[in-house]
Design a protein around this motif. Structure first.
Motif, PDB file in Angstrom:
ATOM      1  N   ASP A 105      50.085  46.069  54.612  1.00  0.00           N
ATOM      2  CA  ASP A 105      49.583  47.057  55.557  1.00  0.00           C
ATOM      3  C   ASP A 105      48.052  47.124  55.589  1.00  0.00           C
ATOM      4  N   GLY A 106      47.440  45.981  55.842  1.00  0.00           N
ATOM      5  CA  GLY A 106      45.989  45.947  56.042  1.00  0.00           C
ATOM      6  C   GLY A 106      45.144  45.682  54.811  1.00  0.00           C
ATOM      7  N   LEU A 107      45.753  45.433  53.669  1.00  0.00           N
ATOM      8  CA  LEU A 107      44.982  45.147  52.457  1.00  0.00           C
ATOM      9  C   LEU A 107      44.390  43.745  52.552  1.00  0.00           C
ATOM     10  N   LEU A 108      43.134  43.627  52.162  1.00  0.00           N
ATOM     11  CA  LEU A 108      42.442  42.337  52.146  1.00  0.00           C
ATOM     12  C   LEU A 108      42.041  41.998  50.722  1.00  0.00           C
ATOM     13  N   ILE A 109      41.945  40.700  50.446  1.00  0.00           N
ATOM     14  CA  ILE A 109      41.358  40.235  49.192  1.00  0.00           C
ATOM     15  C   ILE A 109      40.132  39.408  49.578  1.00  0.00           C
ATOM     16  N   VAL A 110      39.013  39.705  48.940  1.00  0.00           N
ATOM     17  CA  VAL A 110      37.776  38.966  49.176  1.00  0.00           C
ATOM     18  C   VAL A 110      37.561  38.108  47.937  1.00  0.00           C
ATOM     19  N   ASP A 111      37.745  36.815  48.112  1.00  0.00           N
ATOM     20  CA  ASP A 111      37.753  35.861  47.013  1.00  0.00           C
ATOM     21  C   ASP A 111      36.431  35.097  46.971  1.00  0.00           C
ATOM     22  N   PHE A 112      35.825  35.005  45.803  1.00  0.00           N
ATOM     23  CA  PHE A 112      34.575  34.274  45.595  1.00  0.00           C
ATOM     24  C   PHE A 112      34.858  33.086  44.688  1.00  0.00           C
ATOM     25  N   ARG A 113      34.279  31.919  45.030  1.00  0.00           N
ATOM     26  CA  ARG A 113      34.452  30.716  44.220  1.00  0.00           C
ATOM     27  C   ARG A 113      33.096  30.054  43.990  1.00  0.00           C
ATOM     28  N   ARG A 114      32.754  29.864  42.732  1.00  0.00           N
ATOM     29  CA  ARG A 114      31.499  29.184  42.379  1.00  0.00           C
ATOM     30  C   ARG A 114      31.664  27.698  42.652  1.00  0.00           C
ATOM     31  N   ARG A 115      30.686  27.099  43.298  1.00  0.00           N
ATOM     32  CA  ARG A 115      30.699  25.671  43.595  1.00  0.00           C
ATOM     33  C   ARG A 115      29.693  24.895  42.751  1.00  0.00           C
ATOM     34  N   MET A 116      28.624  25.589  42.333  1.00  0.00           N
ATOM     35  CA  MET A 116      27.577  24.912  41.572  1.00  0.00           C
ATOM     36  C   MET A 116      26.712  25.978  40.921  1.00  0.00           C
ATOM     37  N   GLY A 117      26.225  25.679  39.747  1.00  0.00           N
ATOM     38  CA  GLY A 117      25.285  26.583  39.101  1.00  0.00           C
ATOM     39  C   GLY A 117      25.834  27.203  37.825  1.00  0.00           C
ATOM     40  N   ASP A 118      24.985  27.949  37.175  1.00  0.00           N
ATOM     41  CA  ASP A 118      25.287  28.576  35.901  1.00  0.00           C
ATOM     42  C   ASP A 118      26.392  29.635  36.052  1.00  0.00           C
ATOM     43  N   PRO A 119      27.480  29.519  35.284  1.00  0.00           N
ATOM     44  CA  PRO A 119      28.576  30.486  35.391  1.00  0.00           C
ATOM     45  C   PRO A 119      28.154  31.923  35.082  1.00  0.00           C
ATOM     46  N   MET A 120      27.272  32.119  34.129  1.00  0.00           N
ATOM     47  CA  MET A 120      26.836  33.475  33.787  1.00  0.00           C
ATOM     48  C   MET A 120      26.016  34.083  34.931  1.00  0.00           C
ATOM     49  N   GLN A 121      25.154  33.293  35.540  1.00  0.00           N
ATOM     50  CA  GLN A 121      24.362  33.779  36.666  1.00  0.00           C
ATOM     51  C   GLN A 121      25.268  34.070  37.858  1.00  0.00           C
ATOM     52  N   TYR A 122      26.287  33.236  38.048  1.00  0.00           N
ATOM     53  CA  TYR A 122      27.255  33.463  39.122  1.00  0.00           C
ATOM     54  C   TYR A 122      27.967  34.804  38.924  1.00  0.00           C
ATOM     55  N   THR A 123      28.420  35.060  37.704  1.00  0.00           N
ATOM     56  CA  THR A 123      29.107  36.322  37.408  1.00  0.00           C
ATOM     57  C   THR A 123      28.181  37.505  37.650  1.00  0.00           C
ATOM     58  N   LYS A 124      26.927  37.378  37.247  1.00  0.00           N
ATOM     59  CA  LYS A 124      25.948  38.441  37.469  1.00  0.00           C
ATOM     60  C   LYS A 124      25.746  38.689  38.968  1.00  0.00           C
ATOM     61  N   THR A 125      25.639  37.624  39.748  1.00  0.00           N
ATOM     62  CA  THR A 125      25.465  37.749  41.196  1.00  0.00           C
ATOM     63  C   THR A 125      26.705  38.364  41.835  1.00  0.00           C
ATOM     64  N   PHE A 126      27.884  37.920  41.411  1.00  0.00           N
ATOM     65  CA  PHE A 126      29.132  38.491  41.929  1.00  0.00           C
ATOM     66  C   PHE A 126      29.184  39.997  41.659  1.00  0.00           C
ATOM     67  N   ARG A 127      28.845  40.399  40.455  1.00  0.00           N
ATOM     68  CA  ARG A 127      28.864  41.831  40.114  1.00  0.00           C
ATOM     69  C   ARG A 127      27.866  42.622  40.955  1.00  0.00           C
ATOM     70  N   THR A 128      26.724  42.026  41.253  1.00  0.00           N
ATOM     71  CA  THR A 128      25.734  42.679  42.116  1.00  0.00           C
ATOM     72  C   THR A 128      26.315  42.899  43.514  1.00  0.00           C
ATOM     73  N   ILE A 129      26.944  41.862  44.051  1.00  0.00           N
ATOM     74  CA  ILE A 129      27.532  41.955  45.389  1.00  0.00           C
ATOM     75  C   ILE A 129      28.636  43.013  45.414  1.00  0.00           C
ATOM     76  N   VAL A 130      29.531  42.980  44.440  1.00  0.00           N
ATOM     77  CA  VAL A 130      30.627  43.951  44.397  1.00  0.00           C
ATOM     78  C   VAL A 130      30.081  45.364  44.195  1.00  0.00           C
ATOM     79  N   GLY A 131      29.042  45.508  43.400  1.00  0.00           N
ATOM     80  CA  GLY A 131      28.422  46.817  43.221  1.00  0.00           C
ATOM     81  C   GLY A 131      27.891  47.373  44.538  1.00  0.00           C
ATOM     82  N   ASP A 132      27.282  46.488  45.342  1.00  0.00           N
ATOM     83  CA  ASP A 132      26.765  46.911  46.644  1.00  0.00           C
ATOM     84  C   ASP A 132      27.885  47.229  47.631  1.00  0.00           C
TER      85      ASP A 132
END
Length: 151
Positions: A105-132
Motif C-alpha cells: 500500500d504505497g511503501l517504498l524502499i530506497v536502496d543505496f549501493r556503493r560502486r567505488m570508494g572507501d566503505p567507511m566513507q560511504y557509510t558516513k555519506t549514507f547516514r548523512t543522506i538518511v539524516g537529511d
C-alpha cells in the motif's frame, strides 16, 4: 555524465536544473517504481523505507547531492540516481534507487549501493543522506515481523 542514461544534472553545460521535478523526463511523470526483489539485490544496511512519493524523494536526493557537490545523473525510468563525489578518502561512487514494496500500500524502499570508494566513507555519506531525509523515513516493516518471531 557518469554512465547510465538520462540527463546529467551536475551542470556539464554550465546550467543547473533548479529542481528535479522540473528536469526533462522527471520521474514525477513516470509510472510507479519497479517492485523490490530481495533475491536480485544484496541485503545490506544501506536502505530505508518511506511512504513519500517517489518524485518527492528524488527531489530531496537531488538537493542533498547538490549540497555534497556530487556529480550525478538520473535514469528516470528506473527511479535511479548514480552519484560520484570526492571525499576526504578519495573518489566515491554509489547508486540510489527507489523501489515499491510488493503488497504494501504505497511503501517504498530506497536502496543505496556503493560502486567505488572507501566503505567507511560511504557509510558516513549514507547516514548523512538518511539524516537529511529522516522526516520521510518509516521503520522497517520487517522489524515488527522479526520481533514477533522471537517472542
Amino acid at each position: 555524465m557518469i554512465g547510465g542514461k538520462g540527463p546529467t544534472l551536475d551542470g556539464d553545460d554550465g546550467e543547473l536544473v533548479p529542481s528535479l521535478s522540473e528536469a526533462p523526463g522527471s520521474p514525477s511523470s513516470s509510472p510507479v517504481p519497479q517492485e523490490y526483489d530481495e533475491t536480485s539485490h544484496v541485503t545490506g544496511y544501506t536502505h530505508f523505507y518511506s511512504r513519500s512519493s517517489p518524485s518527492n524523494i528524488f527531489d530531496r536526493l537531488y538537493g542533498i547531492l547538490k549540497t555534497l557537490h556530487a556529480q550525478f545523473d538520473v535514469r528516470d525510468s528506473a527511479f535511479q540516481i548514480s552519484a560520484k563525489l570526492s571525499t576526504e578518502s578519495g573518489v566515491m561512487k554509489f547508486v540510489a534507487q527507489i523501489f515499491s514494496v510488493k503488497d504494501s500500500d504505497g511503501l517504498l524502499i530506497v536502496d543505496f549501493r556503493r560502486r567505488m570508494g572507501d566503505p567507511m566513507q560511504y557509510t558516513k555519506t549514507f547516514r548523512t543522506i538518511v539524516g537529511d531525509l529522516s522526516d520521510s523515513t518509516v521503520p522497517d516493516p520487517r522489524a515488527e515481523e522479526l520481533d514477533d518471531e522471537e517472542r
